[in-house]
Design a protein around this motif. Structure first.
Motif, PDB file in Angstrom:
ATOM      1  N   ARG A 142      -8.376  -0.660   0.924  1.00 48.14           N
ATOM      2  CA  ARG A 142      -6.987  -0.656   1.394  1.00 48.14           C
ATOM      3  C   ARG A 142      -6.932  -0.523   2.909  1.00 48.14           C
ATOM      4  N   LYS A 143      -7.794   0.293   3.459  1.00 45.21           N
ATOM      5  CA  LYS A 143      -7.819   0.441   4.927  1.00 45.21           C
ATOM      6  C   LYS A 143      -8.133  -0.905   5.565  1.00 45.21           C
ATOM      7  N   LEU A 144      -9.133  -1.582   5.024  1.00 49.22           N
ATOM      8  CA  LEU A 144      -9.540  -2.871   5.582  1.00 49.22           C
ATOM      9  C   LEU A 144      -8.397  -3.877   5.509  1.00 49.22           C
ATOM     10  N   PHE A 194      -3.671   5.204   9.860  1.00 53.98           N
ATOM     11  CA  PHE A 194      -2.893   4.061   9.386  1.00 53.98           C
ATOM     12  C   PHE A 194      -2.538   4.267   7.912  1.00 53.98           C
ATOM     13  N   VAL A 195      -3.564   4.473   7.072  1.00 55.27           N
ATOM     14  CA  VAL A 195      -3.296   4.651   5.644  1.00 55.27           C
ATOM     15  C   VAL A 195      -3.205   6.146   5.359  1.00 55.27           C
ATOM     16  N   ILE A 211       0.831  -1.202   0.000  1.00 56.70           N
ATOM     17  CA  ILE A 211       0.000   0.000   0.000  1.00 56.70           C
ATOM     18  C   ILE A 211       0.867   1.255   0.000  1.00 56.70           C
ATOM     19  N   THR A 212       1.923   1.246   0.794  1.00 58.72           N
ATOM     20  CA  THR A 212       2.813   2.413   0.851  1.00 58.72           C
ATOM     21  C   THR A 212       3.489   2.621  -0.497  1.00 58.72           C
ATOM     22  N   SER A 213       3.899   1.518  -1.109  1.00 59.32           N
ATOM     23  CA  SER A 213       4.517   1.577  -2.436  1.00 59.32           C
ATOM     24  C   SER A 213       3.542   2.162  -3.458  1.00 59.32           C
ATOM     25  N   LEU A 214       2.313   1.673  -3.444  1.00 64.85           N
ATOM     26  CA  LEU A 214       1.310   2.185  -4.392  1.00 64.85           C
ATOM     27  C   LEU A 214       1.090   3.674  -4.174  1.00 64.85           C
TER      28      LEU A 214
END
Lengths: 434, 161
Positions: A95-97, A223-224, A73-76
């Motif tokens: 993504r959060k889930l 978080f995200v 997710i961080t990469s995206l």
């Protein structure tokens, strides 16, 4: 007569990867105190160079099996920020889930399998099967549920496959989400039992205030995505992360270190708890009360207790997120449109162990020309050593094996993922090549 | 895709390792190759990476499990060896085989202690040439991995006869 004490723990057990503790005292004076990271260096940043922006998240998700969704997710995010990609609300919710699933999976493994044995006087979880069978079964049951959340959203139990730049290529079925919802509701009794267990333990008493660094977001416990905030009053967009991280290298370790306003800082559950406490769910706040936690907590051993609070929070938020997704229905939407251009972008998430940053440089052909990844454990190593420096004189009177246990428990409390943290380039500084 | 997690799979083929670490990822590659074949009903081939204690959650409820991983056995690179259920139980009991990152013994020991170790559990170890950073398998492993995959494919179908 000078009394020498030396403790060397090769490959501290019950941490991910390989690290050594070295402590030497003479007459109660600390002569040497190090946490050596001796994992064979990995070159993920170099591995990304020349690869297409579409591949980056698939490569980085394989840095580590425990943190793969967080890395993906961080990469995206880094790529999407670079290419100014707009995400749908559904993508953000999914993504959060997925990340809640990973937080749960990692925290449950850590507190039950890696930390609890120390408190219950055993060397591993195996003896607990005879003495605390229900506890072990509960841990595995909760871990399985967490893993199934990730698998439902990301398409695979380990390395995500359904996430791509701009969205998703595969989607969970409504019946899958409904089933997860039911299992999560039923799991509330398991989280209550988790809080009860960890609230009953005798936590080591040790206080050392440091700078607590995390993301923060106005709408929720971050978080995200979000901005960087520190307990020493720093507040920055993630693009300015270098002003906080200041990575440097020490000779006895194969991981990079970081420092900001003090000689070290802390990331992870405790930092998030201290910085964003107000945004925890009511049940998570109740768990904090039961565990004796109220911000600002300055006992590093309490990082594991903060993880228990986050287990409750992440369960609540998983239920709330699935509720939103069920209300909206799942649209089989195409990933967002992307135009390739030379660009630079920074992604940041709070993954189980703390703040994770991916910074990418993308060339005009859509291939990465460079990358910088700042891993949570890198950011904690200097703080672990600073804690050890402070702690050792207070416990130097104890028997050697007791000192060793205190130090090992301190390292474990940080939940280090040493395998992720070791990625220093061998030859030249990558920044110079750009 | 693992999204169909709710479906019960009595037979599991588990691939271990990290595909960014050269031959360490051979278990993952083997599972990818098996996933493209016609496997028997209620059989899944899954990449599990390095699950550690979490391996026990995979083993629960299965009747037959095949595990595939890079193993240093002191053999020439590319050579593989099959360990049957009894030998796997010995690994769980004595932890006497050097497996990467000790993830498999941990999981097996826990499953054994909880009495959820599958009735039949087989381990295929293949000797790596190199597990340094890199996304490619070594020539020695590339040469023999298809034979190993074929052998596993035969075993999983013979089990179901």
């Amino acid at each position: 007569m000078v009394v020498h004490k030396r403790i060397e723990v090769h490959h501290v057990t019950r941490v991910e990867g390989h690290g050594n503790i070295v402590v030497e005292m003479a007459d109660g004076q600390l002569k040497d105190c190090r946490f050596e990271v001796v994992e064979a260096p990995r070159f993920f940043e170099a591995m990304l160079r020349g690869r297409s922006y579409l591949e980056a998240s698939h490569i980085t998700s394989r840095i580590c099996g425990i943190c793969s969704t967080g890395h993906a997710i961080t990469s995206l995010q880094a790529t999407e920020k670079a290419l100014a990609v707009q995400l749908s609300q559904q993508t953000i919710l999914l993504r959060k889930l997925a990340l809640y699933g990973e937080i749960l999976d990692s925290h449950i493994l850590h507190v039950y399998m890696l930390v609890a044995p120390d408190f219950l006087g055993v060397g591993s979880v195996i003896p607990l099967v005879s003495t605390h069978r229900e506890v072990v079964l509960r841990a595995l049951r909760m871990k399985k549920l967490a893993g199934d959340i990730c698998a439902a959203i990301t398409g695979r139990h380990t390395h995500p496959i359904a996430m791509t730049v701009g969205g998703f290529t595969h989607f969970p079925k409504i019946c899958e989400l409904e089933q997860l919802y039911g299992r999560l509701e039923s799991a509330r009794s398991d989280t209550d039992a988790t809080v009860e267990l960890f609230a009953s333990l005798s936590w080591p008493q040790f206080e050392r205030e440091t700078e607590y660094v995390s993301l923060t977001h106005p709408d929720e416990y971050a978080f995200v995505g979000g901005d960087i905030v520190t307990s020493d009053g720093v507040y920055l967009p993630v693009e300015d992360y270098l002003r906080v991280t200041n990575e440097y290298i020490v000779p006895y370790s194969t991981a990079k270190y970081t420092r900001d306003k003090r000689d070290s800082y802390m990331v992870g559950a405790l930092a998030r708890f201290n910085n964003n406490y107000d945004q925890l769910t009511p049940r998570a706040k109740d768990a904090a009360v039961a565990l004796g936690l109220a911000p600002k907590v300055t006992n590093p051993y309490s990082n594991s207790a903060a993880q228990v609070v986050e287990i409750v929070h992440s369960m609540d938020e998983s239920i709330r997120t699935i509720d939103k997704l069920l209300e909206r229905g799942i649209s089989l939407e195409e990933p967002a449109q992307i135009s390739i251009d030379q660009a630079e972008g920074v992604g940041a998430c709070e993954v189980p162990r703390g703040l994770l940053i991916h910074h990418y440089w993308i060339g005009p052909d859509g291939c990465l020309t460079g990358a910088n990844c700042v891993i949570p454990t890198n950011q904690n190593i200097a703080n672990i050593e600073a804690d050890m420096h402070e702690l050792v004189p207070h416990i130097s009177h104890k028997p050697l094996d007791s000192i060793q246990l205190d130090l090992e428990m301190l390292v474990r409390a940080y939940d280090p993922c040493i395998s992720c943290s070791v990625h220093v380039l061998k030859v030249t500084d990558a920044h110079e090549d750009r | 895709m693992d999204s169909n997690f709710a479906a019960s799979a009595n037979n599991l083929i588990l691939g271990f390792g990290n595909p960014l670490q050269g031959d360490d990822g051979l278990g993952i590659q083997a599972v990818k190759m098996l996933s493209e074949r016609d496997l028997p009903p209620y059989t899944r081939a899954v990449e599990v990476g390095a699950p550690g204690w979490g391996l026990a959650t995979w083993l629960e409820g299965c009747s037959f499990v095949i595990m595939i991983d890079a193993v240093r056995m002191g053999k020439p690179p590319g050579v593989w060896q099959r360990f049957d259920s009894e030998e796997v139980r010995l690994i769980a009991a004595k932890n006497n085989l050097s497996l990467h990152e000790a993830s498999i013994p941990e999981g097996l020991i826990l499953a054994q202690a909880l009495n959820i170790l599958p009735e039949k559990i087989v381990f295929y170890g293949l000797e790596p040439a190199s597990i340094t950073t890199g996304q490619e398998l070594s020539p020695a492993v590339q040469a023999t991995l298809p034979d190993l995959v074929e052998e596993i494919f035969r075993e999983i179908w013979n089990r179901n006869k």
